[in-house]
Design a protein around this motif. Structure first.
Motif, PDB file in Angstrom:
ATOM      1  N   SER A  49       0.836  -1.207   0.000  1.00 21.62           N
ATOM      2  CA  SER A  49       0.000   0.000   0.000  1.00 21.62           C
ATOM      3  C   SER A  49       0.870   1.256   0.000  1.00 21.62           C
ATOM      4  O   SER A  49       0.965   1.973   0.990  1.00 21.62           O
ATOM      5  N   LEU A  50       1.500   1.506  -1.110  1.00 17.77           N
ATOM      6  CA  LEU A  50       2.411   2.641  -1.207  1.00 17.77           C
ATOM      7  C   LEU A  50       1.667   3.970  -1.243  1.00 17.77           C
ATOM      8  O   LEU A  50       2.236   5.007  -0.920  1.00 17.77           O
ATOM      9  N   GLU A  51       0.387   3.934  -1.647  1.00 21.29           N
ATOM     10  CA  GLU A  51      -0.358   5.193  -1.772  1.00 21.29           C
ATOM     11  C   GLU A  51      -0.864   5.707  -0.435  1.00 21.29           C
ATOM     12  O   GLU A  51      -1.265   6.857  -0.317  1.00 21.29           O
ATOM     13  N   LEU A  52      -0.856   4.866   0.613  1.00 19.42           N
ATOM     14  CA  LEU A  52      -1.326   5.280   1.931  1.00 19.42           C
ATOM     15  C   LEU A  52      -0.188   5.907   2.726  1.00 19.42           C
ATOM     16  O   LEU A  52       0.963   5.474   2.638  1.00 19.42           O
ATOM     17  N   LEU A  53      -0.529   6.916   3.523  1.00 18.81           N
ATOM     18  CA  LEU A  53       0.493   7.764   4.141  1.00 18.81           C
ATOM     19  C   LEU A  53       0.729   7.490   5.618  1.00 18.81           C
ATOM     20  O   LEU A  53       1.436   8.251   6.280  1.00 18.81           O
ATOM     21  N   GLY A  54       0.118   6.436   6.164  1.00 18.78           N
ATOM     22  CA  GLY A  54       0.343   6.117   7.562  1.00 18.78           C
ATOM     23  C   GLY A  54      -0.479   6.973   8.508  1.00 18.78           C
ATOM     24  O   GLY A  54      -1.390   7.703   8.110  1.00 18.78           O
ATOM     25  N   LEU A  55      -0.122   6.914   9.803  1.00 17.87           N
ATOM     26  CA  LEU A  55      -0.888   7.615  10.839  1.00 17.87           C
ATOM     27  C   LEU A  55      -0.069   8.681  11.567  1.00 17.87           C
ATOM     28  O   LEU A  55      -0.629   9.453  12.349  1.00 17.87           O
ATOM     29  N   THR A  56       1.219   8.730  11.320  1.00 16.17           N
ATOM     30  CA  THR A  56       2.098   9.598  12.107  1.00 16.17           C
ATOM     31  C   THR A  56       1.663  11.061  12.101  1.00 16.17           C
ATOM     32  O   THR A  56       1.666  11.729  13.140  1.00 16.17           O
ATOM     33  N   ALA A  57       1.271  11.562  10.932  1.00 17.72           N
ATOM     34  CA  ALA A  57       0.920  12.986  10.814  1.00 17.72           C
ATOM     35  C   ALA A  57      -0.290  13.352  11.680  1.00 17.72           C
ATOM     36  O   ALA A  57      -0.451  14.515  12.057  1.00 17.72           O
ATOM     37  N   ASN A  58      -1.125  12.372  12.000  1.00 18.18           N
ATOM     38  CA  ASN A  58      -2.345  12.637  12.774  1.00 18.18           C
ATOM     39  C   ASN A  58      -2.294  12.025  14.172  1.00 18.18           C
ATOM     40  O   ASN A  58      -3.337  11.806  14.794  1.00 18.18           O
ATOM     41  N   LYS A  59      -1.103  11.764  14.661  1.00 19.94           N
ATOM     42  CA  LYS A  59      -0.988  11.172  15.999  1.00 19.94           C
ATOM     43  C   LYS A  59      -1.616  12.096  17.027  1.00 19.94           C
ATOM     44  O   LYS A  59      -1.349  13.299  17.071  1.00 19.94           O
ATOM     45  N   GLY A  60      -2.473  11.523  17.858  1.00 15.31           N
ATOM     46  CA  GLY A  60      -3.175  12.297  18.879  1.00 15.31           C
ATOM     47  C   GLY A  60      -4.420  12.998  18.368  1.00 15.31           C
ATOM     48  O   GLY A  60      -5.120  13.648  19.141  1.00 15.31           O
ATOM     49  N   LYS A  61      -4.703  12.850  17.067  1.00 13.24           N
ATOM     50  CA  LYS A  61      -5.864  13.524  16.467  1.00 13.24           C
ATOM     51  C   LYS A  61      -6.784  12.561  15.732  1.00 13.24           C
ATOM     52  O   LYS A  61      -7.757  12.991  15.111  1.00 13.24           O
ATOM     53  N   LEU A  62      -6.493  11.270  15.774  1.00 14.03           N
ATOM     54  CA  LEU A  62      -7.303  10.292  15.057  1.00 14.03           C
ATOM     55  C   LEU A  62      -8.683  10.166  15.696  1.00 14.03           C
ATOM     56  O   LEU A  62      -8.834  10.218  16.916  1.00 14.03           O
ATOM     57  N   ARG A  63      -9.703   9.994  14.854  1.00  9.21           N
ATOM     58  CA  ARG A  63     -11.069   9.825  15.368  1.00  9.21           C
ATOM     59  C   ARG A  63     -11.187   8.490  16.094  1.00  9.21           C
ATOM     60  O   ARG A  63     -10.504   7.514  15.777  1.00  9.21           O
ATOM     61  N   TRP A  64     -12.091   8.436  17.068  1.00  8.84           N
ATOM     62  CA  TRP A  64     -12.370   7.191  17.785  1.00  8.84           C
ATOM     63  C   TRP A  64     -13.211   6.275  16.893  1.00  8.84           C
ATOM     64  O   TRP A  64     -14.107   6.751  16.200  1.00  8.84           O
ATOM     65  N   PRO A  65     -12.937   4.982  16.938  1.00  6.93           N
ATOM     66  CA  PRO A  65     -13.750   4.064  16.124  1.00  6.93           C
ATOM     67  C   PRO A  65     -15.168   3.907  16.658  1.00  6.93           C
ATOM     68  O   PRO A  65     -16.078   3.506  15.931  1.00  6.93           O
ATOM     69  N   LEU A  66     -15.342   4.221  17.938  1.00  7.43           N
ATOM     70  CA  LEU A  66     -16.646   4.079  18.588  1.00  7.43           C
ATOM     71  C   LEU A  66     -16.694   5.031  19.770  1.00  7.43           C
ATOM     72  O   LEU A  66     -15.728   5.143  20.533  1.00  7.43           O
TER      73      LEU A  66
END
Length: 360
Positions: free
Chosen positions: A223-240
């Motif tokens: 999955s080279l087109e996906l950029l990971g989660l690092t840029a949004n660390k601490g800001k990711l939405r809750w799954p529930l």
């Protein structure tokens, strides 16, 4: 004397061997009971997923029918307004034609004293005749459209009644399957308690999960087109949106440390993707029930377990906030909730360090 000792040793050896055989039989019987309980649990989880999936499709069909009903009602009202306007216009035209006919058209036609007036009168009559013909055609068209809409409304209402009845039956079926699932969970917990091997069972489940994660890492590397989660660390939405029942690293039942978090939820509520990603796993997994795993690129994955049902399939592209599963209690849970993990290059990390402080 020596012969007596040898006989006693031989007797003790035979007793040990006999005890080993008894223990082996007991272990086999215990494993057989455990396998049966696990099989029943998996079957009930699958049946519940099927029932909830059918119910969800029916509810979506109901939404579409209700939307179509609203559209037809609006169309009917608009056509009725148009019909009233067309009828008023026709009445005005007939009144004008009558007034013109009451004037001097007949006398001018017989006397032919004023050719100019006669020509104008004929022109007016032709105009009114064409207008009446067109207006009658428009009214006829509107009436036919109105009748068609009324017919569609009747058919839509009949279909709605049928689907509502189907929904009620599916809801009853869902309740029955839920009862079977709870019985299967209770039976599995009872077997584990009697055998005293909860810790061993949890270790087996975690080993199975880790093996699955290791296999998925090979897929995630593509999955080279996906950029990971690092840029949004601490800001990711809750799954529930729910209370935290178990934190990262806390002891689970049986003494194992949790590699994820457990979020309280209501059965049937939607589970949302924490970020853009791609589905790389969507299946039933021992100990975790219905599991869906998203690849976010750069070695990051998120895992969602104990679902009632999975809404996506491997290979599907997912955007942040998209519904990917329904909250459940599959995999042997006594209460509904979501088990959630974040993995970085295969290793579990504390999700609370990555999710937003605001659950909303």
């Amino acid at each position: 004397m020596q012969g007596l000792q040898q006989a006693e040793q031989q007797q003790e050896l035979e007793q040990v061997q006999q005890q080993i055989k008894v223990t082996e039989r007991q272990l086999k019987q215990q494993q057989k009971q455990l396998n049966k309980a696990e099989q029943q649990l998996q079957q009930s989880d699958r049946a519940l997923a099927k029932a909830s999936g059918q119910l969800q499709q029916t509810e979506q069909q109901l939404d579409r029918l209700e939307q179509r009903g609203s559209e037809l009602n609006a169309e009917q009202q608009q056509l009725q307004v148009e019909l009233q306007q067309q009828q008023s216009q026709l009445a005005a035209q007939l009144k004008s034609a009558y007034s013109l006919g009451q004037h001097d058209y007949t006398r001018m036609l017989l006397n032919q004293q004023d050719a100019g007036k006669l020509e104008r009168a004929l022109t007016y009559y032709q105009y009114f005749n064409r207008a009446r013909v067109n207006q009658l055609a428009a009214i006829n068209k509107t009436v036919l459209e109105l009748e068609s809409v009324k017919t569609q409304l009747v058919e839509q209402q009949q279909q709605l009644v049928s689907v509502l009845s189907e929904q009620q039956q599916q809801q009853q079926q869902l309740l029955a399957v839920k009862s079977e699932q709870q019985q299967a969970v209770s039976q599995l917990q009872q077997v584990l308690k009697e055998q005293g091997n909860q810790l061993s069972y949890l270790r087996q489940n975690e080993t199975s999960l880790q093996n699955t994660i290791d296999q998925l890492r090979a897929l995630a590397q593509r999955s080279l087109e996906l950029l990971g989660l690092t840029a949004n660390k601490g800001k990711l939405r809750w799954p529930l949106n729910g209370a935290l029942l178990q934190g990262f690293g806390e002891n689970r039942q049986g003494g194992m440390q949790s590699r994820g978090i457990l979020i309280q939820g209501q059965e049937g509520k939607t589970v949302q993707a924490i970020a853009d990603g791609r589905v790389i796993y969507a299946d039933w997994l021992k100990g975790y029930g219905w599991v869906i795993v998203l690849d976010h690129g750069e070695g990051f994955m998120s895992l969602y377990g104990h679902n009632q049902n999975i809404l996506k399939q491997p290979g599907e592209q997912i955007i942040a906030g998209e519904a990917i599963a329904l909250v459940g209690m599959s995999g042997g849970q006594a209460n509904a909730g979501l088990y959630f993990e974040i993995r970085e290059r295969g290793d579990a990390v504390n999700p609370l360090s990555w999710l937003s402080k605001n659950k909303g």
